[in-house]
Design a protein around this motif. Sequence first.
Motif, PDB file in Angstrom:
ATOM      1  N   UNK A   1       5.524  13.583  -4.955  1.00  0.00           N
ATOM      2  CA  UNK A   1       6.952  13.407  -5.213  1.00  0.00           C
ATOM      3  C   UNK A   1       7.558  12.359  -4.287  1.00  0.00           C
ATOM      4  N   UNK A   2       6.740  11.797  -3.422  1.00  0.00           N
ATOM      5  CA  UNK A   2       7.272  10.843  -2.443  1.00  0.00           C
ATOM      6  C   UNK A   2       7.349   9.430  -2.989  1.00  0.00           C
ATOM      7  N   UNK A   3       6.646   9.178  -4.108  1.00  0.00           N
ATOM      8  CA  UNK A   3       6.606   7.808  -4.608  1.00  0.00           C
ATOM      9  C   UNK A   3       7.949   7.428  -5.207  1.00  0.00           C
ATOM     10  N   UNK A   4       8.445   6.240  -4.957  1.00  0.00           N
ATOM     11  CA  UNK A   4       9.683   5.794  -5.598  1.00  0.00           C
ATOM     12  C   UNK A   4       9.451   5.604  -7.091  1.00  0.00           C
ATOM     13  N   UNK A   5      10.370   6.103  -7.911  1.00  0.00           N
ATOM     14  CA  UNK A   5      10.130   6.037  -9.354  1.00  0.00           C
ATOM     15  C   UNK A   5      10.919   4.927 -10.025  1.00  0.00           C
ATOM     16  N   UNK A   6      11.835   4.291  -9.339  1.00  0.00           N
ATOM     17  CA  UNK A   6      12.515   3.145  -9.946  1.00  0.00           C
ATOM     18  C   UNK A   6      12.069   1.894  -9.212  1.00  0.00           C
ATOM     19  N   UNK A   7      11.731   0.875 -10.002  1.00  0.00           N
ATOM     20  CA  UNK A   7      11.312  -0.382  -9.399  1.00  0.00           C
ATOM     21  C   UNK A   7      12.553  -1.182  -9.009  1.00  0.00           C
ATOM     22  N   UNK A   8      12.632  -1.565  -7.755  1.00  0.00           N
ATOM     23  CA  UNK A   8      13.735  -2.423  -7.342  1.00  0.00           C
ATOM     24  C   UNK A   8      13.470  -3.830  -7.854  1.00  0.00           C
ATOM     25  N   UNK A   9      14.508  -4.583  -8.194  1.00  0.00           N
ATOM     26  CA  UNK A   9      14.281  -5.946  -8.693  1.00  0.00           C
ATOM     27  C   UNK A   9      13.559  -6.786  -7.653  1.00  0.00           C
ATOM     28  N   UNK A  10      12.568  -7.489  -8.129  1.00  0.00           N
ATOM     29  CA  UNK A  10      11.683  -8.199  -7.211  1.00  0.00           C
ATOM     30  C   UNK A  10      12.290  -9.536  -6.809  1.00  0.00           C
ATOM     31  N   UNK A  11      12.430  -9.736  -5.524  1.00  0.00           N
ATOM     32  CA  UNK A  11      12.743 -11.057  -4.998  1.00  0.00           C
ATOM     33  C   UNK A  11      11.657 -11.358  -3.977  1.00  0.00           C
ATOM     34  N   UNK A  12      10.513 -11.752  -4.495  1.00  0.00           N
ATOM     35  CA  UNK A  12       9.360 -11.943  -3.619  1.00  0.00           C
ATOM     36  C   UNK A  12       9.613 -13.109  -2.670  1.00  0.00           C
ATOM     37  N   UNK A  13       9.168 -12.980  -1.424  1.00  0.00           N
ATOM     38  CA  UNK A  13       9.318 -14.103  -0.508  1.00  0.00           C
ATOM     39  C   UNK A  13       8.473 -15.289  -0.952  1.00  0.00           C
ATOM     40  N   UNK A  14       9.045 -16.481  -0.829  1.00  0.00           N
ATOM     41  CA  UNK A  14       8.308 -17.665  -1.235  1.00  0.00           C
ATOM     42  C   UNK A  14       7.230 -17.981  -0.203  1.00  0.00           C
ATOM     43  N   UNK A  15       6.371 -18.918  -0.564  1.00  0.00           N
ATOM     44  CA  UNK A  15       5.300 -19.296   0.355  1.00  0.00           C
ATOM     45  C   UNK A  15       5.883 -19.880   1.638  1.00  0.00           C
ATOM     46  N   UNK A  16       7.019 -20.604   1.487  1.00  0.00           N
ATOM     47  CA  UNK A  16       7.673 -21.176   2.653  1.00  0.00           C
ATOM     48  C   UNK A  16       8.131 -20.085   3.623  1.00  0.00           C
ATOM     49  N   UNK A  17       8.802 -19.055   3.061  1.00  0.00           N
ATOM     50  CA  UNK A  17       9.243 -17.956   3.921  1.00  0.00           C
ATOM     51  C   UNK A  17       8.050 -17.232   4.537  1.00  0.00           C
ATOM     52  N   UNK A  18       7.002 -17.104   3.740  1.00  0.00           N
ATOM     53  CA  UNK A  18       5.800 -16.436   4.234  1.00  0.00           C
ATOM     54  C   UNK A  18       5.212 -17.193   5.426  1.00  0.00           C
ATOM     55  N   UNK A  19       5.157 -18.522   5.307  1.00  0.00           N
ATOM     56  CA  UNK A  19       4.642 -19.324   6.405  1.00  0.00           C
ATOM     57  C   UNK A  19       5.506 -19.212   7.642  1.00  0.00           C
ATOM     58  N   UNK A  20       6.831 -19.191   7.434  1.00  0.00           N
ATOM     59  CA  UNK A  20       7.711 -19.057   8.593  1.00  0.00           C
ATOM     60  C   UNK A  20       7.537 -17.700   9.268  1.00  0.00           C
ATOM     61  N   UNK A  21       7.389 -16.651   8.444  1.00  0.00           N
ATOM     62  CA  UNK A  21       7.167 -15.328   9.032  1.00  0.00           C
ATOM     63  C   UNK A  21       5.851 -15.307   9.813  1.00  0.00           C
ATOM     64  N   UNK A  22       4.818 -15.926   9.225  1.00  0.00           N
ATOM     65  CA  UNK A  22       3.505 -15.932   9.885  1.00  0.00           C
ATOM     66  C   UNK A  22       3.572 -16.662  11.213  1.00  0.00           C
ATOM     67  N   UNK A  23       4.368 -17.728  11.265  1.00  0.00           N
ATOM     68  CA  UNK A  23       4.391 -18.515  12.494  1.00  0.00           C
ATOM     69  C   UNK A  23       5.406 -17.995  13.507  1.00  0.00           C
ATOM     70  N   UNK A  24       6.278 -17.062  13.125  1.00  0.00           N
ATOM     71  CA  UNK A  24       7.251 -16.552  14.091  1.00  0.00           C
ATOM     72  C   UNK A  24       6.989 -15.080  14.404  1.00  0.00           C
ATOM     73  N   UNK A  25       7.198 -14.221  13.406  1.00  0.00           N
ATOM     74  CA  UNK A  25       7.161 -12.793  13.700  1.00  0.00           C
ATOM     75  C   UNK A  25       5.728 -12.302  13.870  1.00  0.00           C
ATOM     76  N   UNK A  26       4.802 -12.847  13.064  1.00  0.00           N
ATOM     77  CA  UNK A  26       3.428 -12.343  13.086  1.00  0.00           C
ATOM     78  C   UNK A  26       2.496 -13.324  13.773  1.00  0.00           C
ATOM     79  N   UNK A  27       3.021 -14.126  14.699  1.00  0.00           N
ATOM     80  CA  UNK A  27       2.179 -15.201  15.247  1.00  0.00           C
ATOM     81  C   UNK A  27       1.062 -14.632  16.108  1.00  0.00           C
TER      82      UNK A  27
END
Lengths: 175, 103
Positions: A115-141
């Motif tokens: 019963x813990x699984x979310x049953x409604x899908x939130x609208x997807x706003x996937x991070x772009x590759x650019x944002x992904x690269x910035x996250x990789x080089x800052x937060x997850x460096x």
Amino acid sequence: MDPAAIIAALLALGGAVAAVSLRNLIHCALCLVLTFFSVAALFLGLGAEFVSFAQVMVYVGAIAILIVFASLMTRDPGTDPARAHEPRAIRPWPLGLGIAGAVTGVLLACVGSSRLLPDVATPATAPSVRELGQELMTRYVVALEVVGLLLTAAMIGAVVLAVREPRRPDQEVGR
Amino acid sequence: MTPLQRYLVVSTLLFGVGLAGALTRRNAILVLVGIELMLTAANLNFIAFWRYGPNPESAAGIVFTLFAIAVAAAETAVGLALIIKIYRHRRTTNLDQMDALKG
């Protein structure tokens, strides 16, 4: 799931079953490639484009080729006839299938009844590759650097392990 | 059944197939194939939870999967190198015959 995802899922499962059940190692590796491609298609359907391309490059391009090379470099002569009739303490086939079936059944029951699984899908706003690269080089460096170190160590380790050592004449090399 | 549950069922079945292969096959390379299938199922779980979770705009799920893929690549490289090394030494990839600790 749309029809494309269902087809990809069926291909992935069929390829996986073939990859672990066929006799010829090369056929197994090719079926593994089918599974990896289908899972990459599933990733695409889920909106994770970059992971999908990474999956194709790493799994299909590197790991499957490594497995093909390894199966070409090793030749399984089959079970030694002298040892084929040794009595086994346990029979491996039913036991392994039973354990795998039990684990799968428990997991399926958990997925079906949770019963813990979310049953409604939130609208997807996937991070772009650019944002992904910035996250990789800052937060997850730090994690990125550690993974780079791990890959370097694994590469050196694999080369050191697989390199053919020169035979010394005074030393009796086993078989 | 929600879409998330369908993806979880697919990844569970993939995991089960990989586990069955890793437990029943006697060729070391095929055991490694089974382990790869299990890792792929885990990655599918990560992406499905990221997509249908509360905040799919966060990059954490994707980054986690990328790191899992990198670690899987390292694991496969070292595992296959070990298998090739053992094959050179003992002329077999059958796990039932790799039963000696003595070199």
